[in-house]
Design a protein around this motif. Structure first.
Motif, PDB file in Angstrom:
ATOM      1  N   ARG A 268      88.887  -9.242 141.462  1.00  0.00           N
ATOM      2  CA  ARG A 268      87.584  -9.685 141.948  1.00  0.00           C
ATOM      3  C   ARG A 268      86.535  -8.601 141.805  1.00  0.00           C
ATOM      4  O   ARG A 268      86.830  -7.408 141.852  1.00  0.00           O
ATOM      5  CB  ARG A 268      87.678 -10.111 143.426  1.00  0.00           C
ATOM      6  CG  ARG A 268      88.483 -11.388 143.634  1.00  0.00           C
ATOM      7  CD  ARG A 268      88.299 -11.908 145.054  1.00  0.00           C
ATOM      8  NE  ARG A 268      86.893 -12.151 145.390  1.00  0.00           N
ATOM      9  CZ  ARG A 268      86.182 -13.203 144.959  1.00  0.00           C
ATOM     10  NH1 ARG A 268      86.750 -14.107 144.164  1.00  0.00           N
ATOM     11  NH2 ARG A 268      84.932 -13.354 145.322  1.00  0.00           N
ATOM     12  N   ASP A 273      80.375 -11.907 143.276  1.00  0.00           N
ATOM     13  CA  ASP A 273      81.184 -13.079 143.602  1.00  0.00           C
ATOM     14  C   ASP A 273      81.850 -13.637 142.342  1.00  0.00           C
ATOM     15  O   ASP A 273      81.769 -14.822 142.039  1.00  0.00           O
ATOM     16  CB  ASP A 273      80.325 -14.152 144.282  1.00  0.00           C
ATOM     17  CG  ASP A 273      81.181 -15.278 144.864  1.00  0.00           C
ATOM     18  OD1 ASP A 273      82.359 -15.015 145.172  1.00  0.00           O
ATOM     19  OD2 ASP A 273      80.674 -16.417 144.997  1.00  0.00           O
ATOM     20  N   ILE A 274      82.497 -12.736 141.604  1.00  0.00           N
ATOM     21  CA  ILE A 274      83.174 -13.087 140.358  1.00  0.00           C
ATOM     22  C   ILE A 274      84.644 -12.707 140.459  1.00  0.00           C
ATOM     23  O   ILE A 274      84.983 -11.631 140.962  1.00  0.00           O
ATOM     24  CB  ILE A 274      82.543 -12.356 139.147  1.00  0.00           C
ATOM     25  CG1 ILE A 274      81.101 -12.813 138.916  1.00  0.00           C
ATOM     26  CG2 ILE A 274      83.383 -12.547 137.887  1.00  0.00           C
ATOM     27  CD1 ILE A 274      80.958 -14.245 138.435  1.00  0.00           C
ATOM     28  N   GLU A 275      85.506 -13.578 139.984  1.00  0.00           N
ATOM     29  CA  GLU A 275      86.925 -13.259 139.827  1.00  0.00           C
ATOM     30  C   GLU A 275      87.297 -13.465 138.362  1.00  0.00           C
ATOM     31  O   GLU A 275      87.099 -14.552 137.811  1.00  0.00           O
ATOM     32  CB  GLU A 275      87.805 -14.141 140.716  1.00  0.00           C
ATOM     33  CG  GLU A 275      89.282 -13.776 140.598  1.00  0.00           C
ATOM     34  CD  GLU A 275      90.185 -14.678 141.427  1.00  0.00           C
ATOM     35  OE1 GLU A 275      90.787 -14.178 142.390  1.00  0.00           O
ATOM     36  OE2 GLU A 275      90.280 -15.880 141.098  1.00  0.00           O
ATOM     37  N   ASN A 347      86.981 -18.269 132.549  1.00  0.00           N
ATOM     38  CA  ASN A 347      86.483 -17.501 133.685  1.00  0.00           C
ATOM     39  C   ASN A 347      85.104 -17.981 134.122  1.00  0.00           C
ATOM     40  O   ASN A 347      84.794 -18.009 135.316  1.00  0.00           O
ATOM     41  CB  ASN A 347      86.440 -16.011 133.345  1.00  0.00           C
ATOM     42  CG  ASN A 347      87.793 -15.342 133.526  1.00  0.00           C
ATOM     43  OD1 ASN A 347      88.512 -15.625 134.473  1.00  0.00           O
ATOM     44  ND2 ASN A 347      88.142 -14.450 132.608  1.00  0.00           N
ATOM     45  N   ASN A 351      84.436 -19.542 137.895  1.00  0.00           N
ATOM     46  CA  ASN A 351      83.452 -18.984 138.819  1.00  0.00           C
ATOM     47  C   ASN A 351      82.194 -19.839 138.963  1.00  0.00           C
ATOM     48  O   ASN A 351      81.231 -19.413 139.598  1.00  0.00           O
ATOM     49  CB  ASN A 351      83.068 -17.576 138.356  1.00  0.00           C
ATOM     50  CG  ASN A 351      84.180 -16.571 138.559  1.00  0.00           C
ATOM     51  OD1 ASN A 351      84.395 -16.086 139.656  1.00  0.00           O
ATOM     52  ND2 ASN A 351      84.918 -16.279 137.480  1.00  0.00           N
TER      53      ASN A 351
END
Length: 453
Positions: A268, A273-275, A347, A351
């Motif tokens: 993370r 606020d990205i994984e 991804n 997200n």
């Protein structure tokens, strides 16, 4: 064989008599530089001495001979530098994984900054308007991705697991490693014992490791199919030490999970606020903490505005692309490896990022047929491999761009490309600085920002 005779003759010519030498400088790969002044046949010849620091006088022993320079190793330090420290690792000096553990950490990054600035001036004939403060993070236990070599030594009745020695023909006999994450660094002896107990111990040449936030994965390269007993031993080890284990019987596409059946690899980036989810052989930045600082620095230097379109070249899994997308109108990521592009798209969806698109393209080749090349962008971010971005920069329509941020893992290629942008395209190198992605090694990671002239 004539070749073998010549090699033996060359080795025989190396005079291994210890000699004293004053160290004047440090090379880009972390060795001391001096000139012999002892009246020998090699007097006044440049010598690169491993384990020596500027300002020191050492007793050294020659290890290799070239026409214009010699190589040597430090035997005894007669006059120590004030910047010398005691290496933390007992294997330092033999293992080739580190080159600078004997140098104070603050001086390591200053040495890397000097390498960057010297390369920019000597190769690119450019000087940054501003030298950025070095970007640093944890200096120990940081490496979350790497490759350990494995070698069965029958004469010792022992299996070695470690990085290559300074002489890359040999595998270092490691018991621990302080630069890799503790989950791996403290278990190297256990890995060696594990492989030594396998029937296929002679047919496993390497172990790759990679870590997400919750899962550490090991990829065993197996040159022969593993029997049920070996597979069971690997599963038992994985369960006992909380690893996910993969096997690689062939190329990259052959990698598959042994245990658990569906491991989840991800890390993370809370600031955006990205994984990012990834596969066990994917490229990720090895230093998790430094990576987040690097992204923040790159975005600050790029200064992208809410209405901007941004081009992110060599984008990989979306390490920069997706954080960028949180604050701009649109981002286009381009990457040469199709598998990474596919996972970058995944991804983005994972997200909830709808304003990022990804394209596969070999950025070292002719790009005139690529539609994204003809789109307008306000900002450009590049994160190329060691070879740099020369080919793509020479093709890009730079008119209309307001800023370029270049993240580099090799100062010489950055310097070459900076010279092109400044001296041939009229841009200005406004800022440049180093980032210590690999503490205690000689690797120099850097970042540069350009604006139109």
């Amino acid at each position: 064989m004539p070749g073998s005779q010549n090699l033996l003759h060359a080795v025989a010519r190396i005079d291994q008599t210890p000699f004293e030498i004053d160290i004047l400088n440090l090379t880009h790969d972390g060795r001391g530089v001096g000139r012999r002044a002892d009246g020998s046949a090699n007097a006044d010849k440049t010598v690169f001495v491993s384990g020596a620091l500027p300002g020191e006088r050492v007793v050294a022993q020659q290890t290799a001979r070239q026409r214009s320079f010699d190589e040597a190793r430090t035997l005894t330090v007669l006059r120590a530098s004030a910047d010398r420290v005691t290496p933390r690792c007992a294997h330092f000096g033999t293992c080739g994984g580190c080159a600078l553990q004997h140098l104070d950490e603050a001086q390591q990054i200053h040495a890397k900054q000097r390498v960057l600035l010297e390369n920019l001036e000597r190769i690119g004939h450019v000087v940054p308007g501003r030298v950025l403060a070095p970007l640093t993070d944890a200096a120990w236990g940081y490496r979350r991705k790497g490759r350990l070599s494995v070698r069965r030594v029958e004469k010792k009745d022992k299996t070695l697991v470690g990085f290559r020695e300074q002489d890359p023909r040999f595998v270092a006999d490691l018991s621990e490693c302080h630069t890799v994450i503790p989950q791996i660094g403290g278990k190297i002896a256990a890995l060696a014992a594990l492989i030594d107990g396998l029937d296929a111990r002679r047919d496993i040449p390497q172990i790759e490791f990679i870590a997400g936030d919750d899962t550490v994965a090991l990829v065993f390269r197996n040159l022969v199919p593993l029997g049920e007993g070996d597979r069971a031993r690997l599963v038992d080890f994985a369960q006992a030490h909380s690893f996910a284990v993969f096997l690689q019987p062939g190329g990259i596409d052959s990698v598959h999970a042994l245990w658990p059946e569906h491991p989840r690899l991800a890390f993370r980036m809370p600031a955006w606020d990205i994984e990012l989810q990834f596969r066990p052989l994917d490229f990720i930045q090895v230093n998790a903490g430094l990576n987040q600082g690097m992204i923040a620095s790159a975005l600050e230097l790029l200064d992208a505005q809410p209405d901007d379109r941004v081009l992110d070249l060599f984008c990989g899994l979306g390490n920069f692309t997706l954080p960028l997308a949180r604050g701009v109108r649109a981002v286009v990521g381009v990457e040469g490896e199709a598998g990474l592009v596919q996972r970058a798209r995944g991804n983005a969806a994972h997200n909830g990022v709808a304003n990022a698109e990804f394209h596969a393209a070999d950025l070292a080749q002719d790009l005139r047929s690529q539609a994204w090349m003809r789109e307008g962008f306000e900002r450009l971010l590049l994160d190329p491999p060691r070879s740099g971005a020369d080919a793509v920069l020479r093709q890009l329509p730079l008119k209309g761009l307001k800023r370029i941020v270049y993240v580099s893992c090799h100062p010489a290629s950055l310097a070459r490309d900076a010279g092109y942008l400044v001296n041939e395209r009229g841009w200005k190198l406004r800022a440049a600085g180093v980032m210590d992605m690999f503490p205690h090694t000689a690797h120099v990671e850097s970042i540069a920002m350009f604006e139109p002239g």
